[in-house]
Design an enzyme around this catalytic site. Structure first.
Site, PDB file in Angstrom:
ATOM      1  N   ASP A  67      51.634  23.608 -88.404  1.00 33.79           N
ATOM      2  CA  ASP A  67      51.579  24.805 -89.237  1.00 33.79           C
ATOM      3  C   ASP A  67      52.676  24.812 -90.291  1.00 33.79           C
ATOM      4  OD1 ASP A  67      53.671  25.176 -87.469  1.00 33.79           O
ATOM      5  OD2 ASP A  67      52.848  26.945 -86.513  1.00 33.79           O
ATOM      6  N   ASN A 136      54.633  36.134 -77.965  1.00 32.07           N
ATOM      7  CA  ASN A 136      53.353  36.821 -77.756  1.00 32.07           C
ATOM      8  C   ASN A 136      52.248  35.829 -77.370  1.00 32.07           C
ATOM      9  OD1 ASN A 136      52.820  35.489 -80.129  1.00 32.07           O
ATOM     10  ND2 ASN A 136      52.505  37.310 -81.385  1.00 32.07           N
ATOM     11  N   HIS A 138      51.436  33.070 -78.854  1.00 31.41           N
ATOM     12  CA  HIS A 138      50.733  32.346 -79.915  1.00 31.41           C
ATOM     13  C   HIS A 138      51.037  30.850 -79.807  1.00 31.41           C
ATOM     14  CE1 HIS A 138      54.348  33.050 -82.832  1.00 31.41           C
ATOM     15  NE2 HIS A 138      54.269  31.749 -82.670  1.00 31.41           N
ATOM     16  N   GLU A 143      47.533  33.679 -83.875  1.00 31.85           N
ATOM     17  CA  GLU A 143      48.098  34.931 -83.398  1.00 31.85           C
ATOM     18  C   GLU A 143      47.104  35.674 -82.501  1.00 31.85           C
ATOM     19  OE1 GLU A 143      51.113  35.487 -83.640  1.00 31.85           O
ATOM     20  OE2 GLU A 143      51.870  35.875 -85.656  1.00 31.85           O
TER      21      GLU A 143
HETATM   22  C1  GLP Z   1      56.763  29.767 -84.433  1.00 30.77           C
HETATM   23  C2  GLP Z   1      55.839  28.546 -84.673  1.00 30.77           C
HETATM   24  C3  GLP Z   1      55.299  28.010 -83.383  1.00 30.77           C
HETATM   25  C4  GLP Z   1      56.403  28.011 -82.355  1.00 30.77           C
HETATM   26  C5  GLP Z   1      56.741  29.429 -82.003  1.00 30.77           C
HETATM   27  C6  GLP Z   1      57.950  29.583 -81.109  1.00 30.77           C
HETATM   28  O1  GLP Z   1      56.411  30.899 -85.137  1.00 30.77           O
HETATM   29  N1  GLP Z   1      54.766  28.763 -85.570  1.00 30.77           N
HETATM   30  O2  GLP Z   1      54.747  26.715 -83.597  1.00 30.77           O
HETATM   31  O3  GLP Z   1      55.996  27.354 -81.201  1.00 30.77           O
HETATM   32  O4  GLP Z   1      56.802  30.260 -83.123  1.00 30.77           O
HETATM   33  O5  GLP Z   1      59.137  29.399 -81.812  1.00 30.77           O
HETATM   34  P1  GLP Z   1      60.520  29.202 -81.097  1.00 30.77           P
HETATM   35  O6  GLP Z   1      60.489  27.869 -80.468  1.00 30.77           O
HETATM   36  O7  GLP Z   1      61.546  29.289 -82.198  1.00 30.77           O
HETATM   37  O8  GLP Z   1      60.663  30.290 -80.105  1.00 30.77           O
END
Ligand code: GLP
Length: 240
Positions: A67, A136, A138, A143
């Site tokens: 992404d 959440n 995702h 989402e």
């Molecule tokens: C982000 C990314 C995800 C990631 C998630 C968790 O928004 N789009 O690919 O896995 O949120 O992020 P973090 O590892 O900083 O908690």
């Protein structure tokens, strides 16, 4: 789902790096599906060290990222392209022309997304997909909602994700409100998937992931449809 519970973040990072390294050693020209976020930073650091000290060879590896924010320029230090260059690509011998991150400047995002799907197919699919998980639940930027999308698409971020990710930006207003992300089916087409989760704030998401239901309001639950998923988490994420 296979579950590996590690004592702490360092152990989770080393364990996941070992799985990625084994993939590269068994198939040097593999396609890695890569993720951003703070969770895999330690894994990328371990892989960089393995390249430096053990000559782990990335020269034939191709990568496709999950992404990217939209819109965002690749040289913006909050872009996922910048993140990947900084945490991995600039530290190993991967050929940058074989690294793909969704283009946060694409003029026609829908066309870009369709082309990204074609690209992954032409590469022969992803051999190993690395995933983090949102608070959440995702995955990528898929989402929670009433519906999920199968393929790469432009999506609107939920207020909770904008809030969670604002820690990296000067202010919450600076966080892009949209993103380009692989869809649920794009992720599930990978041959093998590892999911990394660290810290207490991921405990609820981990519970949902392991809950054995399919719920669009918890996108990570869709991983139950895949036959080769390994959760690698630390004690705090697993036990709360
Ligand atoms: C982000 C990314 C995800 C990631 C998630 C968790 O928004 N789009 O690919 O896995 O949120 O992020 P973090 O590892 O900083 O908690």
């Amino acid at each position: 789902m296979k579950i590996i519970v590690c004592r702490n973040y360092a152990e989770m990072s080393a364990e996941s790096a070992k799985i990625v390294a084994d993939q590269i050693k068994s198939k040097p020209d593999c396609v890695l599906g890569l993720a951003t976020g703070s969770t895999p930073e330690g894994m990328y650091a371990c892989l960089s060290t393995m390249h430096r000290d053990e000559k782990l060879d990335f020269s034939k590896v191709t990568s496709v990222n999950l992404d990217e924010y939209y819109p965002i320029a690749p040289d913006n230090d909050q872009s996922y392209r910048y993140f990947m260059n900084f945490h991995l690509f600039d530290k190993v011998n991967i050929d940058k022309s074989n690294t793909y991150v969704p283009d946060g400047t694409a003029e026609d995002p829908d066309k870009f997304c369709a082309d990204y799907e074609k690209l992954i197919e032409e590469l022969g699919g992803v051999d190993l997909q690395v995933l983090g998980i949102g608070r959440n639940a995702h995955i990528g930027f898929n989402e929670p909602g009433d519906i999920l999308y199968p393929d790469t698409h432009l999506t609107e971020l939920t207020p909770s994700t904008v809030e969670a990710n604002s820690r990296f930006f000067d202010s919450v207003d600076d966080v892009p409100k949209h993103a380009l992300t692989m869809g649920i089916a794009s992720i599930l087409r990978a041959k093998k998937i590892i999911v990394l989760a660290s810290g207490k704030e991921k405990h609820n998401a981990v519970l949902k992931l392991l809950g054995n239901t399919l719920e669009t309001k918890y996108p990570a639950t869709m991983l139950a449809l895949h036959h080769d998923v390994t959760l690698i988490c630390d004690d705090a994420a697993y036990n709360g």
